[in-house]
Design a protein around this motif. Structure first.
Motif, mmCIF file in Angstrom:
data_model
loop_
_atom_site.group_PDB
_atom_site.id
_atom_site.type_symbol
_atom_site.label_atom_id
_atom_site.label_comp_id
_atom_site.label_asym_id
_atom_site.label_seq_id
_atom_site.Cartn_x
_atom_site.Cartn_y
_atom_site.Cartn_z
ATOM 1 N N PHE A 295 -38.034 -4.223 -46.193
ATOM 2 C CA PHE A 295 -36.833 -4.033 -45.379
ATOM 3 C C PHE A 295 -35.580 -3.774 -46.209
ATOM 4 C CE2 PHE A 295 -39.589 -5.654 -42.104
ATOM 5 C CZ PHE A 295 -39.248 -4.835 -41.048
ATOM 6 N N ASN A 296 -35.667 -4.042 -47.518
ATOM 7 C CA ASN A 296 -34.525 -3.721 -48.367
ATOM 8 C C ASN A 296 -34.277 -2.219 -48.425
ATOM 9 O OD1 ASN A 296 -34.190 -6.373 -48.861
ATOM 10 N ND2 ASN A 296 -35.038 -6.354 -50.936
ATOM 11 N N ASN A 297 -35.307 -1.447 -48.090
ATOM 12 C CA ASN A 297 -35.166 0.007 -48.145
ATOM 13 C C ASN A 297 -34.716 0.619 -46.819
ATOM 14 O OD1 ASN A 297 -35.985 -0.087 -50.776
ATOM 15 N ND2 ASN A 297 -38.152 0.221 -50.274
ATOM 16 N N LEU A 298 -34.498 -0.240 -45.830
ATOM 17 C CA LEU A 298 -34.092 0.248 -44.520
ATOM 18 C C LEU A 298 -32.674 0.812 -44.614
ATOM 19 C CD1 LEU A 298 -35.805 -0.035 -41.979
ATOM 20 C CD2 LEU A 298 -34.317 -1.915 -41.299
ATOM 21 N N ILE A 299 -32.472 1.979 -43.983
ATOM 22 C CA ILE A 299 -31.173 2.635 -44.103
ATOM 23 C C ILE A 299 -30.586 2.938 -42.730
ATOM 24 C CG2 ILE A 299 -30.136 4.869 -44.774
ATOM 25 C CD1 ILE A 299 -31.734 4.597 -47.375
ATOM 26 N N VAL B 9 -24.951 0.276 -44.774
ATOM 27 C CA VAL B 9 -25.648 1.515 -45.107
ATOM 28 C C VAL B 9 -27.127 1.213 -45.331
ATOM 29 C CG1 VAL B 9 -25.806 3.422 -46.752
ATOM 30 C CG2 VAL B 9 -23.569 2.458 -46.148
ATOM 31 N N ARG B 12 -30.383 -3.900 -47.585
ATOM 32 C CA ARG B 12 -30.585 -4.695 -48.797
ATOM 33 C C ARG B 12 -29.489 -5.766 -48.907
ATOM 34 N NH1 ARG B 12 -33.459 -3.535 -53.273
ATOM 35 N NH2 ARG B 12 -33.773 -1.406 -52.581
#
Lengths: 323, 356
Positions: A295-299, B9, B12
């Motif tokens: 989920f850190n890559n969710l944009i 954005v 993270r």
């Protein structure tokens, strides 16, 4: 928590999801809202709804972060007024025709009008709710097409009428597949893979066994439906996925619904906020989320959408949020 | 203070430091290697707040979020933040504690009960004005059928009594019809269609024509004031409310007709009785009949009351209070009345027809 949160050998991991709200807190919100709504002769209702949703979203935690509801009373109030106008026009026309001694046309206008606004209400409702929901600042979004939804709807209703209700199962699954398949979570994409036939036979079985067991099987039927809704849901992000699985049993539903019923009866309805809180706690505790999405890559990818008309119409027509 | 920052954005999490500038009403967010963000309290919305956690968000696009898992920060922020005064009453009520909430709940329940038992019946009662007078006749006809089913009517006495009525009130007698019913109950009642029933025992207890005129004027006043209709509406208020709101007179009528047979089981309130007494007195004045007859009648009935409780008294309670306000009214509105020997003759005739 630390351990299960780590990826396992195959790269799959568990994502904790839970509802942390409390009946007593929600009761306070509901009572204050009710009071203000009565005092303002109902005008406060949109603000009350915003506060309630804010609490329910804010106490739902996924992967250690809370959901956020950004809808405001003012937005919903505008939607509320528009929705009232639309519904008033439909009823106004109906009564006008009845007054002009054309009752059949009047009734026809009412039914056609209501049918026509249901897809509109669903579309608007999803668009608004999803856009106002976020997690770690990343908005959800609904990218469905209104005319597509109309097509599914018209086809569904006509075939359901022609088949005396049998097509209802397929109709319901088509709607679910379409709507959930158009929901975005940032740049991740939800999908739902329901099958009308499976859903139909599941309901036939549930219906018959409920009659045979004098109603007791209803809890297991309810479990089947719930599990079918959860188990076929999927979220994809690039080539990675997470899957949802329900661990609820018929016995769980039996316990939940019986206690809910008792609370409702013995508190003369005042205990309703507790019912909401414990039901949500139950639902989220029975959903298992596994997969390999990071989920850190969710944009962020979804636009803001602040027109709450559809949401308020759904509310007035009492259409459940998840179809 | 340690916090987690989401820049709107990407999802993270970014480690950040937050600090509050109470006087300037600003929040400072510092992230390693980036320009610090200074944001006004008035631009921040509290997305969620609970013990040990506060989630704040600001900006429309990107919408940035800051999560602080610290109770002292949360309470401090809520205390020093003077913006968002709009929500102050709300939060005061919300944080007032469970006792206040339970109290509020009880108040609301009380309000709902009050609405259901007092306000709605009041509204529905006034719905009677929507109904045409001709409808009273329909309801009365149904109720009358029910009332006299299995009863024996003394037809000779009834004919005499109708002559009495004609003599007593020549202007209005056509709207009413008297029935003498054989019964050991001390009772008399009038139905919305103008049918008046007097039980034989009642007739035997009446000594003078003035008493009988008093009784009849009272019963007829129940009809002219549409008391039965109002009472029916009131007792059916739950069902009727919707029809009244939708101005659905036909629906209203159907429900009332379905319940017309209940009419006799309903008893009038003191308010209706007083209204009937007072309009009865006006009627007596109009026909120059001695109003003292009404008092005499009630005194006879009151005496009877100490022995047993017959029908008329259970539905028409005679209290000393009632007799005294009638006396008061009479002394305030004096008028000259004439004797009516022809009425007395008819009363006696009816009574002799009874004993046969």
């Amino acid at each position: 928590m630390e351990i299960i949160n780590q990826p396992n050998a195959v790269g799959k991991r568990f994502y904790p999801i839970s509802f942390k709200g409390k009946g007593a807190e929600y009761f306070g919100i509901a009572i204050v809202n009710l009071l203000l709504t009565i005092i303002t002769l109902g005008l406060y209702y949109p603000w009350a709804k915003a506060r309630q949703l804010q609490y329910l979203y804010g106490t739902t935690e996924f992967n250690d972060s809370r959901f956020e509801f950004h809808g405001t009373g003012a937005e919903m109030f505008k939607g509320f007024i528009k929705a009232i106008l639309i519904i008033t026009v439909i009823y106004g026309l109906t009564f006008l025709f009845i007054y002009m001694r054309m009752p059949i046309i009047g009734i026809l206008v009412m039914y056609l009008g209501l049918f026509a606004i249901i897809p509109l209400a669903i579309h608007g409702s999803y668009k608004y709710r999803m856009s106002r929901t976020s997690w770690r600042g990343i908005r959800f979004g609904y990218r469905g097409d209104r005319s597509e939804l109309y097509k599914i709807f018209i086809k569904g209703i006509l075939l359901t009428i022609v088949t005396i209700g049998i097509y209802g199962a397929w109709f319901s699954m088509n709607l679910r597949n379409y709507i959930l398949g158009k929901i975005k979570f940032g740049n991740a994409q939800f999908s739902y893979n329901g099958d009308g036939g499976t859903f139909f036979w599941m309901n036939v079985k549930g219906y018959l066994l409920t009659i045979v067991t004098l109603g007791i099987y209803a809890f297991w039927w309810q479990k089947d439906i719930f599990n079918y809704y959860i188990d076929n849901l999927k979220l994809s992000h690039d080539d990675k996925n997470i899957e949802f699985k329900s661990t609820a049993t018929g016995g769980d539903f039996f316990g939940l619904l019986i206690v809910n019923f008792l609370i409702l009866i013995f508190t003369l309805g005042i205990g309703y906020p507790w019912i909401v809180a414990r039901s949500l706690k139950f639902i989220f505790s029975k959903i298992q989320v596994t997969g390999d999405i990071d989920f850190n890559n969710l944009i962020q990818s979804e636009e803001n959408y602040t027109d709450a008309t559809g949401d308020d119409m759904s509310d007035m027509l009492d259409i459940g949020f998840v179809v | 203070m340690d916090a987690v920052f989401y820049n709107g954005v990407s999802a993270r999490p970014i480690d950040a430091q937050v600090s509050l500038h109470d006087e300037k009403q600003q929040l400072l967010i510092e992230v390693d290697g980036e320009t610090p963000i200074l944001i006004e309290f008035s631009d921040i919305s509290i997305t969620h707040s609970e013990k040990g956690l506060i989630v704040l968000s600001f900006g429309k696009n990107p919408n940035r979020v800051i999560e602080v898992k610290d109770e002292s920060f949360r309470t401090h922020y809520l205390k020093v933040n003077h913006s968002g005064k709009k929500g102050i009453t709300y939060f005061k009520l919300l944080n007032a504690g469970w006792k206040v909430h339970v109290l509020l709940a009880l108040l609301i329940i009380g309000f709902c009960f009050g609405t259901y038992f007092y306000f709605i019946p009041y509204i529905v009662e006034s719905a009677v004005t929507l109904l045409p007078r001709s409808f009273d006749k329909k309801v009365g006809d149904l109720a009358f059928e029910q009332a006299i089913a299995g009863e024996e009517i003394d037809s000779a006495a009834s004919i005499t009594m109708n002559e009495y009525l004609k003599e007593m009130m020549p202007d209005e007698y056509k709207n009413y019809h008297l029935n003498v019913v054989k019964s050991d109950e001390l009772n008399a009642f009038a139905l919305p269609n103008g049918e008046i029933v007097i039980y034989t025992k009642m007739l035997r207890h009446i000594k003078t024509d003035d008493e009988l005129s008093g009784l009849l004027s009272h019963e007829i006043s129940h009809v002219t004031n549409r008391h039965s209709m109002r009472l029916l509406c009131k007792s059916l208020s739950g069902y009727l409310l919707l029809s009244v709101m939708l101005n659905d007179v036909n629906g209203l009528m159907t429900i009332i007709l379905d319940n017309a047979h209940n009419l006799q089981q309903l008893s009038f309130s003191r308010h209706y009785e007083e209204e009937a007494d007072l309009s009865g007195l006006k009627m007596l004045e109009h026909y120059k009949i001695n109003p003292k007859g009404m008092i005499d009648l009630f005194e006879i009935l009151q005496k009877e009351n100490t022995i047993n409780v017959p029908g008329f008294l259970s539905t028409h309670p005679v209290t000393s209070d009632r007799i005294s306000y009638i006396k008061q009214h009479i002394s305030k509105h004096p008028y000259t009345f004439t004797p009516h020997p022809e009425l007395m003759t008819l009363l006696n005739k009816a009574k002799t027809q009874l004993s046969k």
